[in-house]
Design an enzyme around this catalytic site. Structure first.
Site, short mmCIF file in Angstrom:
data_model
loop_
_atom_site.label_atom_id
_atom_site.label_comp_id
_atom_site.label_asym_id
_atom_site.label_seq_id
_atom_site.Cartn_x
_atom_site.Cartn_y
_atom_site.Cartn_z
N GLY A 86 -9.80 -52.78 -12.53
CA GLY A 86 -10.06 -51.66 -11.64
C GLY A 86 -11.42 -51.74 -10.97
O GLY A 86 -12.02 -52.82 -10.90
N HIS B 48 -12.39 -53.94 -5.29
CA HIS B 48 -13.19 -54.33 -4.13
C HIS B 48 -12.40 -55.38 -3.34
O HIS B 48 -11.27 -55.74 -3.73
CB HIS B 48 -14.56 -54.84 -4.57
CG HIS B 48 -14.52 -55.89 -5.63
ND1 HIS B 48 -13.95 -57.13 -5.42
CD2 HIS B 48 -14.94 -55.88 -6.92
CE1 HIS B 48 -14.06 -57.85 -6.52
NE2 HIS B 48 -14.65 -57.12 -7.46
N ALA B 49 -13.00 -55.88 -2.28
CA ALA B 49 -12.28 -56.80 -1.40
C ALA B 49 -11.88 -58.10 -2.11
O ALA B 49 -10.91 -58.75 -1.69
CB ALA B 49 -13.15 -57.11 -0.17
N HIS C 190 -10.64 -58.30 -5.19
CA HIS C 190 -9.35 -58.01 -5.79
C HIS C 190 -8.25 -58.00 -4.72
O HIS C 190 -7.15 -58.49 -4.93
CB HIS C 190 -9.36 -56.63 -6.45
CG HIS C 190 -10.31 -56.49 -7.61
ND1 HIS C 190 -11.38 -55.62 -7.61
CD2 HIS C 190 -10.36 -57.12 -8.81
CE1 HIS C 190 -12.02 -55.70 -8.77
NE2 HIS C 190 -11.44 -56.62 -9.51
N GLY D 247 -9.03 -64.90 -9.74
CA GLY D 247 -10.12 -65.27 -8.85
C GLY D 247 -10.94 -66.43 -9.41
O GLY D 247 -11.17 -66.50 -10.61
N SER E 162 -17.22 -55.72 -9.70
CA SER E 162 -17.27 -54.29 -10.04
C SER E 162 -18.63 -53.94 -10.63
O SER E 162 -19.10 -52.81 -10.49
CB SER E 162 -16.16 -53.95 -11.04
OG SER E 162 -14.92 -54.36 -10.52
N ARG E 163 -19.26 -54.90 -11.29
CA ARG E 163 -20.55 -54.64 -11.93
C ARG E 163 -21.70 -54.56 -10.92
O ARG E 163 -22.78 -54.10 -11.28
CB ARG E 163 -20.85 -55.70 -12.99
CG ARG E 163 -19.95 -55.60 -14.21
CD ARG E 163 -20.41 -56.48 -15.35
NE ARG E 163 -19.69 -56.22 -16.58
CZ ARG E 163 -18.61 -56.90 -17.02
NH1 ARG E 163 -18.15 -57.91 -16.31
NH2 ARG E 163 -18.01 -56.58 -18.16
P1 AMP Z 1 -11.90 -57.95 -12.87
O1 AMP Z 1 -11.35 -56.65 -12.39
O2 AMP Z 1 -13.36 -58.12 -12.64
O3 AMP Z 1 -11.45 -58.30 -14.26
O4 AMP Z 1 -11.25 -59.06 -11.94
C1 AMP Z 1 -9.86 -59.11 -11.73
C2 AMP Z 1 -9.54 -60.37 -10.98
O5 AMP Z 1 -10.23 -60.36 -9.73
C3 AMP Z 1 -9.97 -61.64 -11.71
O6 AMP Z 1 -8.98 -62.64 -11.54
C4 AMP Z 1 -11.25 -62.00 -11.01
O7 AMP Z 1 -11.54 -63.38 -11.05
C5 AMP Z 1 -10.94 -61.56 -9.59
N1 AMP Z 1 -12.17 -61.34 -8.82
C6 AMP Z 1 -13.24 -60.60 -9.20
N2 AMP Z 1 -14.22 -60.67 -8.27
C7 AMP Z 1 -13.75 -61.48 -7.28
C8 AMP Z 1 -14.28 -61.94 -6.04
N3 AMP Z 1 -15.50 -61.60 -5.63
N4 AMP Z 1 -13.52 -62.77 -5.28
C9 AMP Z 1 -12.27 -63.12 -5.70
N5 AMP Z 1 -11.72 -62.72 -6.86
C10 AMP Z 1 -12.44 -61.91 -7.64
#
Ligand code: AMP
Length: 282
Positions: free
Chosen positions: A22, A25-26, A28, A138, A177-178
């Site tokens: 959750g 951002h762009a 995701h 990602g 997200s951080r």
């Molecule tokens: P998270 O919500 O941070 O666990 O990320 C969910 C998915 O989004 C994971 O597969 C991440 O690698 C991917 N992701 C997070 N940040 C980015 C980004 N800046 N560009 C592309 N994919 C991302």
């Protein structure tokens, strides 16, 4: 979720899954675009998985805003936004979990013991519930993507894994997200991560092949960027996260640093081979 997915499958639709925690951002939403290209039904999960957070990490303060995520997901083309509850996912503490092996003990795994066991366990559960044909991750979380691919291979999971390029702010900071936790001085220092990666990649392009020299070059830029504490800066292999002495165009320069109270990670493929394309495996 399970019966909805089963119905879709019965109707002959290909299912794409985008797992997230959750605070969308762009980055995701770029994964959603990749899923859309490969599937008829795009499912996004939103679940802040306690299993992958250490006791002193930011599970409690991790940003959560399901109303905003719902609007973002809808605008981004998600068909099903699925936000399971903690009790739904873990009615009792799991007894059986996934062991990530040697690659799971390096880098992030060394700094965050148990992190990848938590990640792989929840990803396997999501795969079990949704049974997607394709799942998109990602490259920003490079080691995570390596381990997910490895789990799929080692456990013969019937899912294609797609790894999509990192989406960045104009100054190079990888969306995360951080990043919401960064105050203005920390935000300025955080831009040093991608500058450090760019310096390492430039050294590679200029002919440097020593992993230590490239890492050192990146570390200097990182340490000059402001108040941050470097956890690691190193060059590793693309499929096993193994530390290298000599790099080639597929090698990955990875780094992690703490800025203020926030831990950020980033990476770049040194050669032209991978950055920009989407790598499919599974
Ligand atoms: P998270 O919500 O941070 O666990 O990320 C969910 C998915 O989004 C994971 O597969 C991440 O690698 C991917 N992701 C997070 N940040 C980015 C980004 N800046 N560009 C592309 N994919 C991302």
């Amino acid at each position: 979720m399970s019966s909805h997915a089963r119905e879709a499958r019965r109707a002959g639709r290909r299912i794409g899954l985008v797992p997230t925690m959750g605070a969308l951002h762009a980055g995701h939403l770029a994964l959603v675009t990749e899923a859309r290209r490969r599937a008829d039904l795009v499912v996004m999960s939103v679940f802040v998985n306690p299993l992958q957070f250490g006791p002193s990490e930011d599970f409690a303060r991790y940003p959560r805003d399901l109303a905003r995520d719902t609007a973002e997901a809808r605008a981004g083309g998600v068909d099903v936004l699925w936000a399971p509850s903690l009790e739904g996912m873990y009615p009792e503490p799991p007894q059986v979990t996934v062991l990530p092996g040697a690659a799971g003990g390096r880098l992030e795994g060394a700094v965050r013991p148990g992190h990848f066991a938590g990640v792989l366990t929840v990803v396997l559960k999501l795969f079990g519930i949704v049974a997607p044909d394709v799942a998109v991750f990602g490259r920003k979380d490079f080691q995570q993507a390596v381990l997910v691919r490895r789990m799929v291979r080692d456990l013969n999971l019937p899912v294609d894994i797609v790894v999509a390029p990192t989406v960045r702010e104009p100054d190079g900071l990888a969306l995360s997200s951080r990043n919401a936790f960064l105050d203005p001085p920390s935000r300025r220092a955080a831009a040093g991560l991608s500058r450090a990666l760019a310096a390492g990649a430039a050294a590679y392009r200029a002919g440097e092949r020593s992993a230590a020299a490239i890492a050192e070059c990146a570390r200097r830029v990182l340490e000059g960027a402001g108040t941050l504490a470097v956890d690691y800066v190193t060059c590793v292999g693309p499929d096993d996260v193994e530390p290298l002495e000599t790099v080639d165009e597929c090698s990955v320069l990875v780094l992690a640093a703490r800025v203020g109270g926030t831990r950020l990670i980033d990476n770049v493929v040194l050669g032209p081979g991978l950055e920009g394309d989407v790598r499919v495996a599974g």
